[in-house]
Design an enzyme around this catalytic site. Structure first.
Site, mmCIF file in Angstrom:
data_model
loop_
_atom_site.group_PDB
_atom_site.id
_atom_site.type_symbol
_atom_site.label_atom_id
_atom_site.label_comp_id
_atom_site.label_asym_id
_atom_site.label_seq_id
_atom_site.Cartn_x
_atom_site.Cartn_y
_atom_site.Cartn_z
ATOM 1 N N LYS A 2 -26.904 15.367 15.166
ATOM 2 C CA LYS A 2 -27.462 14.000 15.176
ATOM 3 C C LYS A 2 -28.954 14.056 15.522
ATOM 4 O O LYS A 2 -29.767 13.351 14.932
ATOM 5 C CB LYS A 2 -26.695 13.114 16.164
ATOM 6 C CG LYS A 2 -25.257 12.859 15.753
ATOM 7 C CD LYS A 2 -25.171 12.164 14.391
ATOM 8 C CE LYS A 2 -23.773 12.042 13.845
ATOM 9 N NZ LYS A 2 -23.710 11.584 12.452
ATOM 10 N N SER A 27 -26.184 8.696 17.151
ATOM 11 C CA SER A 27 -25.277 8.501 18.285
ATOM 12 C C SER A 27 -26.055 8.478 19.592
ATOM 13 O O SER A 27 -27.078 9.150 19.733
ATOM 14 C CB SER A 27 -24.275 9.657 18.300
ATOM 15 O OG SER A 27 -23.588 9.693 19.522
ATOM 16 N N TYR A 37 -22.199 19.276 17.396
ATOM 17 C CA TYR A 37 -22.106 17.921 16.818
ATOM 18 C C TYR A 37 -23.311 17.085 17.272
ATOM 19 O O TYR A 37 -24.016 16.484 16.456
ATOM 20 C CB TYR A 37 -20.794 17.232 17.257
ATOM 21 C CG TYR A 37 -20.865 15.736 17.101
ATOM 22 C CD1 TYR A 37 -20.778 15.150 15.849
ATOM 23 C CD2 TYR A 37 -21.076 14.903 18.212
ATOM 24 C CE1 TYR A 37 -20.893 13.781 15.698
ATOM 25 C CE2 TYR A 37 -21.196 13.535 18.072
ATOM 26 C CZ TYR A 37 -21.099 12.978 16.812
ATOM 27 O OH TYR A 37 -21.231 11.617 16.680
ATOM 28 N N ASN A 70 -10.613 10.399 21.430
ATOM 29 C CA ASN A 70 -11.292 9.224 21.987
ATOM 30 C C ASN A 70 -10.333 8.354 22.798
ATOM 31 O O ASN A 70 -9.128 8.333 22.554
ATOM 32 C CB ASN A 70 -11.943 8.398 20.867
ATOM 33 C CG ASN A 70 -13.088 9.153 20.209
ATOM 34 O OD1 ASN A 70 -13.034 9.467 19.028
ATOM 35 N ND2 ASN A 70 -14.113 9.484 20.968
HETATM 36 C C1 UD1 Z 1 -17.279 10.954 22.391
HETATM 37 C C2 UD1 Z 1 -18.118 12.161 22.154
HETATM 38 C C3 UD1 Z 1 -19.437 11.711 21.610
HETATM 39 C C4 UD1 Z 1 -19.224 10.968 20.312
HETATM 40 C C5 UD1 Z 1 -18.273 9.800 20.563
HETATM 41 C C6 UD1 Z 1 -17.889 9.197 19.225
HETATM 42 C C7 UD1 Z 1 -17.334 13.841 23.755
HETATM 43 C C8 UD1 Z 1 -17.650 14.587 24.985
HETATM 44 N N1 UD1 Z 1 -18.237 12.912 23.375
HETATM 45 O O1 UD1 Z 1 -17.938 10.114 23.340
HETATM 46 O O2 UD1 Z 1 -20.280 12.815 21.372
HETATM 47 O O3 UD1 Z 1 -20.439 10.463 19.823
HETATM 48 O O4 UD1 Z 1 -17.084 10.263 21.181
HETATM 49 O O5 UD1 Z 1 -16.942 8.202 19.383
HETATM 50 O O6 UD1 Z 1 -16.317 14.036 23.136
HETATM 51 N N2 UD1 Z 1 -11.316 9.495 28.326
HETATM 52 C C9 UD1 Z 1 -10.218 9.651 29.137
HETATM 53 N N3 UD1 Z 1 -9.053 10.092 28.576
HETATM 54 C C10 UD1 Z 1 -8.939 10.357 27.240
HETATM 55 C C11 UD1 Z 1 -10.064 10.196 26.422
HETATM 56 C C12 UD1 Z 1 -11.249 9.771 26.995
HETATM 57 O O7 UD1 Z 1 -10.296 9.410 30.346
HETATM 58 O O8 UD1 Z 1 -7.861 10.779 26.805
HETATM 59 C C13 UD1 Z 1 -12.591 9.018 28.909
HETATM 60 C C14 UD1 Z 1 -13.722 9.990 28.748
HETATM 61 O O9 UD1 Z 1 -13.784 10.871 29.829
HETATM 62 C C15 UD1 Z 1 -14.935 9.038 28.698
HETATM 63 C C16 UD1 Z 1 -14.366 7.770 28.069
HETATM 64 O O10 UD1 Z 1 -12.954 7.846 28.213
HETATM 65 O O11 UD1 Z 1 -15.358 8.730 29.998
HETATM 66 C C17 UD1 Z 1 -14.702 7.637 26.606
HETATM 67 O O12 UD1 Z 1 -14.326 8.834 25.945
HETATM 68 P P1 UD1 Z 1 -14.425 9.012 24.372
HETATM 69 O O13 UD1 Z 1 -13.753 7.885 23.692
HETATM 70 O O14 UD1 Z 1 -13.985 10.388 24.051
HETATM 71 O O15 UD1 Z 1 -15.989 8.833 24.070
HETATM 72 P P2 UD1 Z 1 -17.242 9.655 24.657
HETATM 73 O O16 UD1 Z 1 -16.828 10.813 25.450
HETATM 74 O O17 UD1 Z 1 -18.127 8.670 25.316
#
Ligand code: UD1
Length: 340
Positions: A154, A125, A150, A200
């Site tokens: 990795k 990742s 987690y 996510n």
């Molecule tokens: C997350 C994990 C990462 C993992 C990846 C796998 C965390 C901190 N990181 O990455 O370790 O490898 O998923 O897919 O969990 N967001 C919102 N509202 C939401 C959900 C997300 O604003 O309800 C934003 C987050 O702040 C981020 C972006 O959307 O800026 C993407 O978020 P997400 O899909 O959770 O991925 P990562 O945080 O990049």
């Protein structure tokens, strides 16, 4: 060739099984169904016309892993997806994550190391880079101290493979460092099935769009980015699946430059949370209910891949746009809800 896919009923695993079958490989899936369903087999069969073999067991059971390899001596490659992946849960249950993600890796490598030759692809990742000092992120960017157990699994997973490859030249391995996989197969036969409330962004958006969630919380609009929301590199899962196939073929054909290689797998383009929302609104024709809230702890400002190494050495390039990925994610969400 006989290829094993652990976690092959999962989100990225199932899409990879499809692509492996599409080029004629015989796939055997190992999955414990802890976060997936046997029904995924039907979707894979509907797309490819072929049902992969499935063995349901938990890779933490070492004797079952040993027994599997005794029964399948003709395995030539293994793509290892099976792992736990919820960042928050890993903080609560670190030992579960170390056992699940690292214990099982050790058992698999012990078996592959005994073979005359074996090719191994590992799901890593971009989380290993943390907040990189320079964007886009190349494979030479330093690995930062992990923010969660987690993420640590990795990093340590890659180290375990690197150390093993040093002393077992017959073992060839590639770690793929994924950026943010989204979307589903364009046929909507397989896709992401998050358990409970999605952590996510994209599944949360599509679930809000269809009315299961009331409102999306956008975690922070005070990041030093163009619109203030965090930036990620969202890659269509089918493109990501194809990267696994290309990486595996590189090893099977002996085209690898060394017996342990690492590649970034992303699109090379960063998109902000608001851009992802706009893409959803465009492709669905719906306006999304969302509000800005505080930043989520542990989130970084921006991450997107430098894909030069994957493009040039693997000869792989992501093809889908964000809109195409969102279209597939939305089609899948509508299909899942229509059969519930
Ligand atoms: C997350 C994990 C990462 C993992 C990846 C796998 C965390 C901190 N990181 O990455 O370790 O490898 O998923 O897919 O969990 N967001 C919102 N509202 C939401 C959900 C997300 O604003 O309800 C934003 C987050 O702040 C981020 C972006 O959307 O800026 C993407 O978020 P997400 O899909 O959770 O991925 P990562 O945080 O990049």
């Amino acid at each position: 060739m006989k290829i094993v896919v652990t976690g092959g009923l999962g989100f990225i695993g199932s899409h990879t099984v499809v692509e492996l079958q599409n080029i004629g490989h015989d796939v055997v899936i190992i999955d414990n169904c802890s976060n997936s369903s046997r029904d995924v087999l039907k979707g894979i069969t509907a797309i490819t016309g072929k049902t992969p073999k499935l063995e349901v067991f938990d890779l933490r059971e070492k004797s079952k892993v040993q027994d599997f390899f005794k029964r399948h001596q003709d395995v030539q490659g293994l793509v290892h997806f099976a792992a736990s992946k919820a960042v928050g849960e890993s903080v609560e249950k670190p030992l579960l994550y170390y056992e699940n993600n690292l214990g099982t890796l050790v058992y698999i490598l012990q078996e592959l190391s005994q073979k005359k030759e074996a090719s191994f692809i590992f799901s890593s990742s971009c989380t290993v880079y943390g907040q990189a000092d320079e964007l886009p992120i190349t494979e030479n960017a330093p690995v930062k101290p992990a923010e969660s157990p987690y993420g640590n699994t990795k990093q340590i997973g890659e180290e375990i493979i690197r150390d093993t490859c040093k002393v077992v030249p017959r073992l060839k391995a590639i770690a793929l460092r994924y950026f943010n996989p989204i979307g589903s197969h364009p046929t909507a036969q397989i896709g992401e099935l998050p358990l409970g409330v999605p952590a996510n962004l994209v599944p949360f958006i599509t679930q809000t769009g269809i009315g299961i969630r009331e409102e999306l919380s956008v975690f922070g609009d005070d990041y030093p980015t163009e619109d203030g929301t965090a930036v990620r590199d969202y890659i269509h899962v089918v493109d990501l699946a194809k990267a696994h196939v290309v990486a595996l073929e590189r090893l099977l054909q002996g085209k690898n430059a060394s017996n342990f290689e690492v590649f970034n797998v992303g699109t090379g383009t960063g998109s902000s949370v608001l851009e992802v929302i706009k893409s959803f609104e465009k492709v669905s024709g719906k306006s999304l209910n969302y509000k800005i809230v505080d930043r989520r702890e542990g989130d970084i400002t921006a991450a997107y891949a430098d894909t030069t190494k994957a493009n040039e050495d693997l000869g792989w390039k992501s093809e889908s746009t964000l809109d195409e990925a969102m279209t597939s994610a939305w089609k899948w969400e509508q299909k899942v809800r229509s059969i519930e």
